[in-house]
Enzyme design. Sequence first.
Site, mmCIF file in Angstrom:
data_model
loop_
_atom_site.group_PDB
_atom_site.id
_atom_site.type_symbol
_atom_site.label_atom_id
_atom_site.label_comp_id
_atom_site.label_asym_id
_atom_site.label_seq_id
_atom_site.Cartn_x
_atom_site.Cartn_y
_atom_site.Cartn_z
ATOM 1 N N GLU A 252 -29.842 -5.536 67.864
ATOM 2 C CA GLU A 252 -29.235 -5.828 66.605
ATOM 3 C C GLU A 252 -30.152 -6.916 65.951
ATOM 4 O O GLU A 252 -30.413 -8.229 66.406
ATOM 5 C CB GLU A 252 -27.904 -6.558 66.592
ATOM 6 N N LEU A 253 -31.077 -6.367 65.001
ATOM 7 C CA LEU A 253 -32.448 -7.140 64.790
ATOM 8 C C LEU A 253 -32.143 -7.744 63.277
ATOM 9 O O LEU A 253 -31.174 -7.945 62.685
ATOM 10 C CB LEU A 253 -33.322 -6.225 65.025
ATOM 11 N N CYS A 286 -28.747 -12.522 59.333
ATOM 12 C CA CYS A 286 -29.513 -11.620 59.378
ATOM 13 C C CYS A 286 -29.131 -10.750 58.031
ATOM 14 O O CYS A 286 -29.751 -9.680 57.520
ATOM 15 C CB CYS A 286 -29.535 -10.790 60.331
#
Length: 477
Positions: A252-253, A286
């Site tokens: 999960e970037l 993010c």
Amino acid sequence: MKFPAGLPIGESWIEAPATAPVIFPYDGSTVAEAPVGDVAAARAALDSALTVRETVGRLPSYLRRKVLQSVHSAVLAERDAFVDLLVLETGKPLVDCRVEIDRTLLTLETSAEEVARLHGETVPLDLLPSGEGLQGFWVRKPIGVVIGITGFNYPLLLATHKIAPAFAAGCPIIVKPAPQTPLATLWFAHLMRSALADAGAPESALQVVTGAADVGATLTTDERIGAVSFTGSAAVGHRIARDAAPTKVLLELGSNSALVVAADADLDAAADAIVRGGYYASGQACISVQRVIAVESVRDALLDRLGARLPAVVVGDPRDPETRVSALINPASTDRVRQWVGDAVHAGASIAYEAPGDVLGPIVLTDVPDGRQAWDEEIFGPVIAVRSVPDVDSALRAVNETRYGLHASVFTSSLDTAFAAIDRLDVGGVVINEVPGFRSDVMPYGGVKDSGTGREGPRFAIEELTTTRMAIIRPRP
């Protein structure tokens, strides 16, 4: 904050080889001294997890559900204290830390519920003549020891996203929190290990090892583990995936999430969403709004609305309930964001708004050229960049012109535009008339391209952390 000294490794808490201060980002004061692990501690945790792998994998469903329900109750009882701790160790505004706790509780609750849904199904093997008389079914089995590595911005929630589904699936898990924010995770580990002990399950089903990159490398490259679940930057995620191969890796970037404003959009709603979605958690999320792509005909009206709203965004002490933007996690992050903004301006961008004050507050850039980090990369700070395009078709193309693909949103009153976005945007989630940062912890969450692989959310993470086992039986006559 009530947990034993040291690190929860094996069936007890062991003395850490070192400690380091956890710093309150807003004023630089020390929150507490946290234990710092090393490679030896990581190896000890791995050995302990592997020792209990089969035991944890065979824990009955009712017990796994009971433990998760007990942890939910324990966190709920300490809700306010957890919120206060999160404010101090992350520097996030109080309002965002309250949301983090609520989402943590939901993750625990839904993970407990998903234990009852962890099952397989029968398979019609006689679709081929050779399968006539055979009986077939498949079941789900735990993937093995899970390594969870979490980011600093939502430390408790990100840890729970990994711990709760792993245990629901029957997997022991070792968590490595970010060095800046280990405290809430350690406290959570204490509560869960107490629930494990009360249920007669091994406490080493959950272990926490803090430390530097060598600790993470030791954990993620051990060939005996089943999966790695990582939340963090693309660069680190890529390295983990390469080094851990062939172990399954869930990533999960980051992202540079886009919000499209069509000509037929409700501009007041879009402006509200940009302010709300661009600056929550001080921009350290993010899926916060970073790129605003507006159709040319509404660009100026949208900027006017943003300019009218931004002075009301309170910047300052994160402990104040009215604060919406506060200090970033450390001075280096602040310096980096300022450098990216300066680089964009040097390349031809303009600053349409910049909040005054010592703390880095909301910034709006316009016309950032391609090739600048403030547009191309994840800025992870309270900065949005507005660009105009001729029409919606151009806007959808612009959303996709990035190496990232986590979430994007489109503000429009047209169903045709909404469904075109859902069909064409190359992202993990498309949100219509809401912020791209909208996330429920019961939905499949994750990205494409450099935003990652795999999906979080209890149901989907549990599937990721299990394997199917096929059973084929020919009954004896």
